[in-house]
Scaffold this motif. Structure first.
Motif, short mmCIF file in Angstrom:
data_model
loop_
_atom_site.label_atom_id
_atom_site.label_comp_id
_atom_site.label_asym_id
_atom_site.label_seq_id
_atom_site.Cartn_x
_atom_site.Cartn_y
_atom_site.Cartn_z
N GLY A 97 0.83 -1.21 0.00
CA GLY A 97 0.00 0.00 0.00
C GLY A 97 0.86 1.25 0.00
O GLY A 97 1.88 1.31 -0.69
N ARG A 98 0.49 2.22 0.85
CA ARG A 98 1.24 3.48 0.86
C ARG A 98 2.43 3.40 1.80
O ARG A 98 2.63 4.29 2.64
N PHE A 206 -0.96 18.39 1.80
CA PHE A 206 -0.16 18.06 0.62
C PHE A 206 -0.43 16.61 0.21
O PHE A 206 -0.65 16.32 -0.96
N CYS A 207 -0.41 15.71 1.22
CA CYS A 207 -0.62 14.28 0.92
C CYS A 207 -2.04 14.04 0.41
O CYS A 207 -2.27 13.17 -0.41
N ILE A 208 -2.99 14.81 0.94
CA ILE A 208 -4.39 14.55 0.62
C ILE A 208 -4.79 15.18 -0.72
O ILE A 208 -5.45 14.55 -1.53
N TYR A 209 -4.36 16.42 -0.95
CA TYR A 209 -4.87 17.14 -2.14
C TYR A 209 -3.85 17.35 -3.25
O TYR A 209 -4.22 17.56 -4.39
N VAL A 210 -2.56 17.36 -2.91
CA VAL A 210 -1.57 17.74 -3.93
C VAL A 210 -0.85 16.54 -4.54
O VAL A 210 -0.71 16.45 -5.75
N CYS A 211 -0.42 15.62 -3.69
CA CYS A 211 0.45 14.54 -4.17
C CYS A 211 -0.27 13.64 -5.19
O CYS A 211 -1.32 13.06 -4.88
N PRO A 212 0.27 13.51 -6.40
CA PRO A 212 -0.40 12.67 -7.41
C PRO A 212 -0.40 11.19 -7.05
O PRO A 212 -1.31 10.45 -7.42
N TYR A 213 0.62 10.76 -6.30
CA TYR A 213 0.71 9.34 -5.93
C TYR A 213 -0.51 8.93 -5.10
O TYR A 213 -1.05 7.83 -5.25
N ALA A 214 -0.96 9.85 -4.24
CA ALA A 214 -2.12 9.55 -3.39
C ALA A 214 -3.35 9.26 -4.25
O ALA A 214 -4.18 8.43 -3.90
N ARG A 215 -3.44 9.94 -5.40
CA ARG A 215 -4.61 9.78 -6.27
C ARG A 215 -4.61 8.41 -6.96
O ARG A 215 -5.64 7.82 -7.18
N GLN A 227 -2.33 -2.96 4.40
CA GLN A 227 -2.78 -1.60 4.72
C GLN A 227 -3.01 -1.48 6.22
O GLN A 227 -3.01 -2.47 6.93
N THR A 228 -3.27 -0.26 6.65
CA THR A 228 -3.66 -0.06 8.05
C THR A 228 -5.16 -0.33 8.11
O THR A 228 -5.94 0.37 7.48
N ILE A 229 -5.54 -1.38 8.84
CA ILE A 229 -6.95 -1.80 8.80
C ILE A 229 -7.51 -1.97 10.22
O ILE A 229 -6.87 -2.59 11.09
N TYR A 230 -8.68 -1.42 10.41
CA TYR A 230 -9.42 -1.61 11.67
C TYR A 230 -10.27 -2.87 11.50
O TYR A 230 -10.99 -3.01 10.50
N ASN A 231 -10.18 -3.76 12.46
CA ASN A 231 -10.87 -5.04 12.37
C ASN A 231 -12.31 -4.90 12.88
O ASN A 231 -12.56 -4.91 14.09
N THR A 232 -13.24 -4.77 11.93
CA THR A 232 -14.65 -4.58 12.33
C THR A 232 -15.22 -5.85 12.97
O THR A 232 -16.11 -5.78 13.80
N GLU A 233 -14.66 -6.99 12.56
CA GLU A 233 -15.16 -8.26 13.10
C GLU A 233 -14.98 -8.30 14.62
O GLU A 233 -15.86 -8.72 15.36
N ARG A 234 -13.80 -7.81 15.06
CA ARG A 234 -13.53 -7.81 16.51
C ARG A 234 -14.04 -6.53 17.17
O ARG A 234 -14.66 -6.55 18.22
N GLN A 285 -9.05 4.80 3.57
CA GLN A 285 -9.36 6.12 3.00
C GLN A 285 -8.15 6.68 2.27
O GLN A 285 -7.01 6.41 2.65
N LEU A 286 -8.45 7.48 1.28
CA LEU A 286 -7.42 8.11 0.46
C LEU A 286 -6.43 8.91 1.32
O LEU A 286 -5.24 8.99 1.02
N GLU A 287 -6.91 9.46 2.40
CA GLU A 287 -6.07 10.32 3.24
C GLU A 287 -5.05 9.55 4.07
O GLU A 287 -4.09 10.14 4.57
N CYS A 288 -5.25 8.25 4.24
CA CYS A 288 -4.37 7.48 5.13
C CYS A 288 -2.97 7.35 4.50
O CYS A 288 -2.83 6.87 3.38
#
Ligand code: SF4
Ligand code: SF4
Length: 483
Positions: A97-98, A206-215, A227-234, A285-288
């Motif tokens: 991921g990122r 910058f990471c959220i709106y400017v950086c093309p890699y984020a897009r 990825q960084t993931i929250y475990n909804t199951e638990r 999310q895109l912002e992460c």
């Protein structure tokens, strides 16, 4: 009171026991940041055989790659390098991921230095690195001091950036005569100015709106991407599946909706610590930026309860199937194979490095007939360049056709280190190579140019043509002269 102390103590003990030997991702990232920073600062100063690790030198029209010097005209390696670079980014993003954003990107490193080191640890303007939501207020003198420290560091970073274009050995000479090196000085000011604005004002926007890699990065993800993931199951569903609606706002509501087994404590430690101000419980999310600060925060909260973190660095499939993420899968293997091929191509092209340059251009005149039709000459312009650090004597030969001889230049000539020279070259033949009476014939020939004093190492082969006239034209000239 005594009971509360007892509870606190036991939860602390539990946390200490549970987290024994645990190293937060934060520390691992700090070690990576230190390595990257030291590497970036030191590598421009290291030279092997006069070449840098990476240098794009417009002054001398040279590229240095992995301590090998290439002239700008030797850019045949560039396609392989670009392919390798793109494939590596695809490979890294599909796999982790990122991971670049959270662990290696200068933007993230600079923000950690400014926000967490200077503003929080050094000057105490911010209360804790565990809360990145509160922007510092008041404390103007300290904020100005923090800003000034960053201004100085921005100029160091800008100079460091310039060292990959102007090597340090020249940089420190040029900087003593700023009026003669306006472009370099201007670049330093523009880069430093951008860094000051970016890190102090723009921040993670910058990471959220400017950086093309984020897009583009999300299109490279698959179900196995780490990825960084929250475990909804638990932890329980805090948001609706489409991430639009917050379903629960308190622990009571969570337990009512998801049952007592839902493990999230709704403490929001993961939200407070997030530098991009998002709630990872909402889903990917895109912002992460994959900094894993939320995973560290949750590890501590859940550790106090003797449980593993609800936020982990894993893949969606791994969570669903209660296993470890799969690193070896079709996509990563395919990228691995493509990367290996690009790397082989890169080394193969690198091994074909030429130690001199030669460009051959023909003049507009096709040929000249001399000696009463018994000699045909072709004229060329050869551009020789000595790309070596010492002078050499150069000459050349027609390797493919021994019947074609050199009329001019008649002897080897000297070229200083790094120098270029245009030479008018005349090749001729006295043999009837082709007897075609219908048309002039372009004969493909091979020219081998070389340094006379280092023939084995410094030599190049180029293709060109020698134009031979219609044979009846030669015959006529010969007839006329016989009479
Ligand atoms: S959600 Fe926030 S804190 Fe967690 S990894 Fe993403 S950016 Fe970092
Ligand atoms: S830190 Fe963990 S327990 Fe606390 S709100 Fe976030 S996910 Fe829930």
């Amino acid at each position: 009171m005594a009971e509360k102390e007892q509870t606190t103590k036991s939860s602390k003990q539990r946390m200490a026991e549970y987290l024994k030997g645990w190293i937060p991702y934060r520390y691992k990232r700090y070690y990576t940041f230190i390595f990257v920073t030291v590497f970036a600062l030191v590598i421009p100063f290291i030279k092997i055989n006069g070449a840098h690790f990476f240098l794009l030198n417009f002054d001398h029209k040279q590229i240095h790659l992995f301590f090998t010097k290439f002239d700008m005209q030797e850019l045949y390696m560039m396609p392989f390098l670009l392919i390798f670079g793109f494939l590596f980014v695809f490979f890294l993003t599909t796999l982790g991921g990122r991971v670049w954003c959270g662990w290696l990107c200068p933007q993230t490193i600079f923000r950690v230095i400014y926000r967490d080191l200077i503003q929080t640890k050094l000057l105490g303007i911010r209360k804790s690195i565990k809360n990145k939501q509160q922007e510092p207020k008041d404390q103007m003198p300290k904020r100005i001091l923090g800003f000034l420290i960053w201004v100085v560091l921005s100029f160091v970073a800008a100079a460091n950036f310039v060292w990959f274009f102007v090597p340090p050995e020249e940089f420190f000479q040029y900087i003593q005569h700023p009026s003669q090196h306006g472009v370099m000085i201007g670049t330093i000011f523009i880069v430093a100015g951008f860094l000051i604005y970016d890190i102090v004002k723009l921040k993670e926007d910058f990471c959220i709106y400017v950086c093309p890699y984020a897009r583009v990065q999300s299109v490279m993800y698959d179900e196995e991407t780490i990825q960084t993931i929250y475990n909804t199951e638990r932890g329980g569903h805090i948001y609706s599946d489409d991430q639009e609606v917050k379903l629960v706002h308190s622990l009571k509501e969570l337990h009512e909706k998801e049952g007592k087994d839902a493990e999230c404590t709704m403490c929001n430690a993961c939200v407070r610590v997030c530098p991009t101000h998002i709630d990872i419980k909402r889903g990917t999310q895109l912002e992460c930026i994959n900094c894993l600060e939320c995973a560290d925060a949750c590890t501590q909260v859940m550790g106090a309860l003797g449980k593993p973190s609800l936020i982990t660095w894993t893949s969606y499939s791994a969570i669903k199937e209660h296993r470890k993420p799969k690193f070896l899968r079709f996509r990563t293997i395919a990228y691995g194979v493509a990367l290996t091929l690009a790397l082989i191509g890169l080394f193969w092209m690198g091994s074909k490095k030429e130690y001199m340059l030669l460009n051959i251009n023909r003049t507009t005149q096709l040929y000249k007939i001399k000696d009463n039709g018994h000699k045909v000459a072709n004229a060329y312009k050869f551009l020789f360049q000595n790309t070596q650090r010492e002078p050499h004597r150069y000459y050349f030969e027609v390797v493919s056709h021994p019947e074609i001889k050199i009329q001019r230049p008649s002897a080897p000539f000297k070229l200083g280190a790094g120098h270029k020279m245009n030479k008018v070259v005349i090749l001729y033949t006295t043999k009837d190579i082709i007897k075609d009476k219908t048309k002039d014939t372009p004969i493909p020939i091979k020219i081998r140019a070389y340094a006379v004093d280092a023939k084995d190492k410094i030599s190049v082969v180029r293709d060109t043509i020698f134009v031979f006239p219609r044979y009846d034209i030669l015959e006529k000239k010969r007839e006329v002269n016989k009479k």
